[in-house]
Scaffold this motif. Sequence first.
Motif, PDB file in Angstrom:
ATOM      1  N   PHE B  53       0.498  -1.264  -0.263  1.00 29.72           N
ATOM      2  CA  PHE B  53       0.003   0.060   0.195  1.00 29.72           C
ATOM      3  C   PHE B  53       1.117   0.990   0.224  1.00 29.72           C
ATOM      4  CE2 PHE B  53      -3.675   2.414   2.328  1.00 29.72           C
ATOM      5  CZ  PHE B  53      -3.874   2.517   1.515  1.00 29.72           C
ATOM      6  N   LEU B  54       1.296   1.257  -1.264  1.00 26.79           N
ATOM      7  CA  LEU B  54       2.024   3.184  -1.134  1.00 26.79           C
ATOM      8  C   LEU B  54       0.828   4.287  -1.553  1.00 26.79           C
ATOM      9  CD1 LEU B  54       3.713   1.086  -4.099  1.00 26.79           C
ATOM     10  CD2 LEU B  54       4.154   0.915  -2.047  1.00 26.79           C
ATOM     11  N   GLY B  55       1.934   5.366  -1.139  1.00 32.81           N
ATOM     12  CA  GLY B  55       1.355   6.542  -1.454  1.00 32.81           C
ATOM     13  C   GLY B  55       3.301   7.321  -0.158  1.00 32.81           C
ATOM     14  N   PRO B  56       2.178   8.654  -0.889  1.00 31.21           N
ATOM     15  CA  PRO B  56       3.530   9.625   0.243  1.00 31.21           C
ATOM     16  C   PRO B  56       3.086  10.062   1.141  1.00 31.21           C
ATOM     17  CG  PRO B  56       2.469  10.232  -2.256  1.00 31.21           C
ATOM     18  CD  PRO B  56       2.479   9.209  -2.098  1.00 31.21           C
ATOM     19  N   ASN B  57       4.183  10.576   1.898  1.00 29.83           N
ATOM     20  CA  ASN B  57       3.489  10.872   3.697  1.00 29.83           C
ATOM     21  C   ASN B  57       2.021  12.271   3.041  1.00 29.83           C
ATOM     22  OD1 ASN B  57       5.345   9.848   4.969  1.00 29.83           O
ATOM     23  ND2 ASN B  57       6.912  11.656   4.925  1.00 29.83           N
ATOM     24  N   GLY B  58       1.613  11.492   4.175  1.00 25.13           N
ATOM     25  CA  GLY B  58      -0.121  12.636   4.211  1.00 25.13           C
ATOM     26  C   GLY B  58      -0.898  12.146   3.274  1.00 25.13           C
ATOM     27  N   ALA B  59      -0.941  10.535   2.482  1.00 21.43           N
ATOM     28  CA  ALA B  59      -1.442  10.449   1.498  1.00 21.43           C
ATOM     29  C   ALA B  59      -2.991   9.511   1.800  1.00 21.43           C
ATOM     30  CB  ALA B  59      -0.518   9.258   0.771  1.00 21.43           C
ATOM     31  N   GLY B  60      -2.547   9.228   2.909  1.00 21.24           N
ATOM     32  CA  GLY B  60      -4.027   8.737   3.296  1.00 21.24           C
ATOM     33  C   GLY B  60      -3.654   7.118   3.605  1.00 21.24           C
ATOM     34  N   LYS B  61      -2.757   6.365   3.950  1.00 26.84           N
ATOM     35  CA  LYS B  61      -2.740   5.257   3.749  1.00 26.84           C
ATOM     36  C   LYS B  61      -2.738   5.419   5.848  1.00 26.84           C
ATOM     37  CE  LYS B  61       2.269   5.329   2.877  1.00 26.84           C
ATOM     38  NZ  LYS B  61       2.337   6.932   3.052  1.00 26.84           N
ATOM     39  N   THR B  62      -2.320   5.295   6.915  1.00 26.37           N
ATOM     40  CA  THR B  62      -2.915   4.912   7.870  1.00 26.37           C
ATOM     41  C   THR B  62      -3.985   5.266   8.403  1.00 26.37           C
ATOM     42  OG1 THR B  62      -0.571   5.974   8.144  1.00 26.37           O
ATOM     43  CG2 THR B  62      -2.096   5.423  10.081  1.00 26.37           C
ATOM     44  N   THR B  63      -4.647   6.878   7.785  1.00 27.04           N
ATOM     45  CA  THR B  63      -5.861   7.157   8.312  1.00 27.04           C
ATOM     46  C   THR B  63      -7.299   6.181   7.331  1.00 27.04           C
ATOM     47  OG1 THR B  63      -5.794   8.888   7.517  1.00 27.04           O
ATOM     48  CG2 THR B  63      -7.950   8.099   7.447  1.00 27.04           C
ATOM     49  N   THR B  64      -6.410   4.440   6.105  1.00 26.06           N
ATOM     50  CA  THR B  64      -7.345   3.670   5.490  1.00 26.06           C
ATOM     51  C   THR B  64      -7.533   2.704   7.099  1.00 26.06           C
ATOM     52  OG1 THR B  64      -6.772   5.065   3.231  1.00 26.06           O
ATOM     53  CG2 THR B  64      -7.576   2.062   3.787  1.00 26.06           C
ATOM     54  N   ILE B  65      -5.756   2.799   7.080  1.00 28.43           N
ATOM     55  CA  ILE B  65      -5.884   1.488   8.112  1.00 28.43           C
ATOM     56  C   ILE B  65      -6.423   1.431   9.347  1.00 28.43           C
ATOM     57  CG2 ILE B  65      -4.188   0.209   9.541  1.00 28.43           C
ATOM     58  CD1 ILE B  65      -2.636   0.592   7.213  1.00 28.43           C
ATOM     59  N   LYS B  66      -6.261   2.726   9.270  1.00 20.79           N
ATOM     60  CA  LYS B  66      -7.345   2.977  11.146  1.00 20.79           C
ATOM     61  C   LYS B  66      -8.900   2.524  10.871  1.00 20.79           C
ATOM     62  CE  LYS B  66      -4.255   5.681  13.613  1.00 20.79           C
ATOM     63  NZ  LYS B  66      -3.877   6.617  14.558  1.00 20.79           N
ATOM     64  N   ASN B 227      -2.282   8.708  -3.363  1.00 20.08           N
ATOM     65  CA  ASN B 227      -1.681   9.929  -3.643  1.00 20.08           C
ATOM     66  C   ASN B 227      -3.197  11.279  -2.907  1.00 20.08           C
ATOM     67  OD1 ASN B 227       0.285  12.091  -3.499  1.00 20.08           O
ATOM     68  ND2 ASN B 227      -0.677  12.426  -6.107  1.00 20.08           N
ATOM     69  N   HIS B 228      -2.802  11.509  -2.003  1.00 16.70           N
ATOM     70  CA  HIS B 228      -3.668  12.922  -2.113  1.00 16.70           C
ATOM     71  C   HIS B 228      -4.535  12.114  -0.749  1.00 16.70           C
ATOM     72  CE1 HIS B 228      -0.853  16.348  -2.238  1.00 16.70           C
ATOM     73  NE2 HIS B 228      -0.507  15.507  -3.730  1.00 16.70           N
ATOM     74  N   GLY B 229      -4.970  11.238  -0.626  1.00 14.01           N
ATOM     75  CA  GLY B 229      -6.030  11.033  -0.667  1.00 14.01           C
ATOM     76  C   GLY B 229      -6.990  10.469  -1.833  1.00 14.01           C
ATOM     77  N   THR B 230      -5.876  10.253  -2.483  1.00 13.06           N
ATOM     78  CA  THR B 230      -7.071   9.011  -4.416  1.00 13.06           C
ATOM     79  C   THR B 230      -6.540   8.152  -4.496  1.00 13.06           C
ATOM     80  OG1 THR B 230      -7.646  11.428  -4.794  1.00 13.06           O
ATOM     81  CG2 THR B 230      -7.768   9.947  -5.840  1.00 13.06           C
ATOM     82  N   LEU B 231      -7.047   7.001  -4.542  1.00  8.23           N
ATOM     83  CA  LEU B 231      -6.577   5.858  -5.236  1.00  8.23           C
ATOM     84  C   LEU B 231      -6.355   6.173  -6.525  1.00  8.23           C
ATOM     85  CD1 LEU B 231      -6.426   2.893  -4.853  1.00  8.23           C
ATOM     86  CD2 LEU B 231      -8.165   2.662  -6.422  1.00  8.23           C
ATOM     87  N   VAL B 232      -4.779   5.901  -6.800  1.00  8.98           N
ATOM     88  CA  VAL B 232      -4.315   6.522  -8.647  1.00  8.98           C
ATOM     89  C   VAL B 232      -4.183   4.662  -9.667  1.00  8.98           C
ATOM     90  CG1 VAL B 232      -3.442   8.490  -7.940  1.00  8.98           C
ATOM     91  CG2 VAL B 232      -2.018   7.293  -7.453  1.00  8.98           C
ATOM     92  N   ALA B 233      -3.347   3.605  -8.319  1.00  5.98           N
ATOM     93  CA  ALA B 233      -3.338   2.493  -8.847  1.00  5.98           C
ATOM     94  C   ALA B 233      -3.602   1.472  -7.699  1.00  5.98           C
ATOM     95  CB  ALA B 233      -1.297   2.656  -9.447  1.00  5.98           C
TER      96      ALA B 233
END
Lengths: 266, 335
Positions: B53-66, B227-233
């Motif tokens: 699950f990739l993305g720059p900092n603040g992309a929303g990865k941890t939010t999704t997991i939580k 990226n920025h909270g959006t699924l890009v791939a």
Amino acid sequence: MNAELSTLVPRRARGWRMGLANMLAKEIFSWWRTRRWWVQCLLWLVLLNGAVELNIMGDFPVSQAGMSFFLMAGLALPIAVVSLTQDSILGERHAGTAAWVLSKPLRRPAFLLSKLIAYALGFLVTGCLLPGAVLYLQLTLHGMQGIPVLGFAAALGLCFLNLLFYMTLTLMLATLFDGRGPILGISLGILLTGLFCGLMPPTRLTHFLVEILPWRFMFLFGPDNPLAALVATGAPLPTVIPLITILPWCLLFVGVAVWRIRREEF
Amino acid sequence: MDTTFKPQLMNDLNFIESQPQVIQTIGLSKTYKGVQALQPLNLEVREHSICGFLGPNGAGKTTTIKLLLGLARPTSGSGQIFGLDILGANDEIRRRVGYLAQDPRFYEYMSARETLRFTAGFFYEGPRQTIEERIAETLDLVGLSDKADRPVKGFSGGERQRLGIAQAQVNYPDLLILDEPAAALDPIGRKDVLEVMERLRKHTTIFYSTHILDDVQRVSDTVIILNHGTLVAQGPIEEVLAWGQASVFNLTVQGDAAAVESRLRSLPWVVGMEMISKNGRVSWQIRVSDPEQAEAQLVPLALAGGGATVCEFGRRSQNLEEVFMNIVKENNHER
């Protein structure tokens, strides 16, 4: 994987009790299998029973010295309860351990209740029963005979109920606020207001407040001794309303805390 | 242009895609105090996959997991794990999931063994002997057997991370959710963690967020990029890499490079050209939106003016890092 998965017995508790037994065991471990228990025991023996002993050595009447125990317990114990209880919730929220354990099969009310039960038990033993038993011995050894055991036990019960009030209040505040300032300010503010209410000339407002709050349990109110001291000596009580209102207060605080933590995001 | 290439990838069903879904979200979103941390997200993770699950900092990865774990509540949308609703059946989900937080924290006075005993206690009540065996085997798996009885407060970052992985899988989870499992580790520690993940894959599905793209390329079979909270791939890693390879070409010419560059840049399907000069020759990395046209026309067009000769031409193989950077860059550009 060698350990046989099929032989492991899964936990069966569901609903609000899910995870309670394990979390409670951990909280009890943190009280009784670390240095906390003897630090607390030593602290209260020195502070409460030491104060009594100093008073007796200072030529205070033994009964007056015994009263100082309840006054001291009414002030110092709630301060410790507020300090430790707020840290048990807020500390875990800030450190991230709350999020960790709540990602396991643990219900949020069980997280709160485990702390409440363990801390209540911890303070009951280290702050009430042990110093109370030593006080009984002290008073007897210094010549105060015929202290009714049941009355004395009931007085310690009031001391514990007073702690429970501040414990549940702090628990609730720790779920409502994210910083230590408001939690300590509100709970210690209520405690100190109670102390000063008893020392100032009574007004209608202070009369009302001392009836519905547990201030009279441990503090003087005008010419009246603390209820705990009256109960201990078997003297008649000027009022029983605070004894009736305290449990609803505690239940209300726990209810709000449970309601709030269920909405908390980690 | 929608840079999400999920539809193309999803058309090509391979083994992983034939597996049942373990995680599925539909329009899952999260707003914190007016800030949209996660745009409506539709993601899918299949059983027995290792999904990076990739993305720059603040992309929303941890939010999704939580959100998946019930530690935060979605603003809108829904999600399922094992077909169970993440809000309505969160208790049951947590019984079957192992979770490692981004910065794992434990009770400092407990030893590693006590921490695992405590964790196991949420799942099993006995028999004690079997639980102890499981704890010992988990400690062995993460290489903490020799430090098992030391208090956690003396552990290094890497040891905490290993303990984090151990506690996440002590309950034989059907799904492991790991938030940056290798972030605090040195290269040897990272390698160990990846080996542990590979060993666990036959027993469980692994969904893990990371910044370390080399690791993803080594162990993952599917990738999700946010990226920025959006699924890009989203898709199998081979297809994501193939997509990257398909869209980038190398062209080296000798002669009038400026004219060639000008001609190529004017083409509508040339997205970008990056020039690297060497030894009198000029090389470009050319990113295109239409790989078929590029394959057929780049060389004829380069030669069209007659002032240059083509020395090298071919599709460029990209690693995941380059693909990731391109996708994120493209997505940022469109925002």
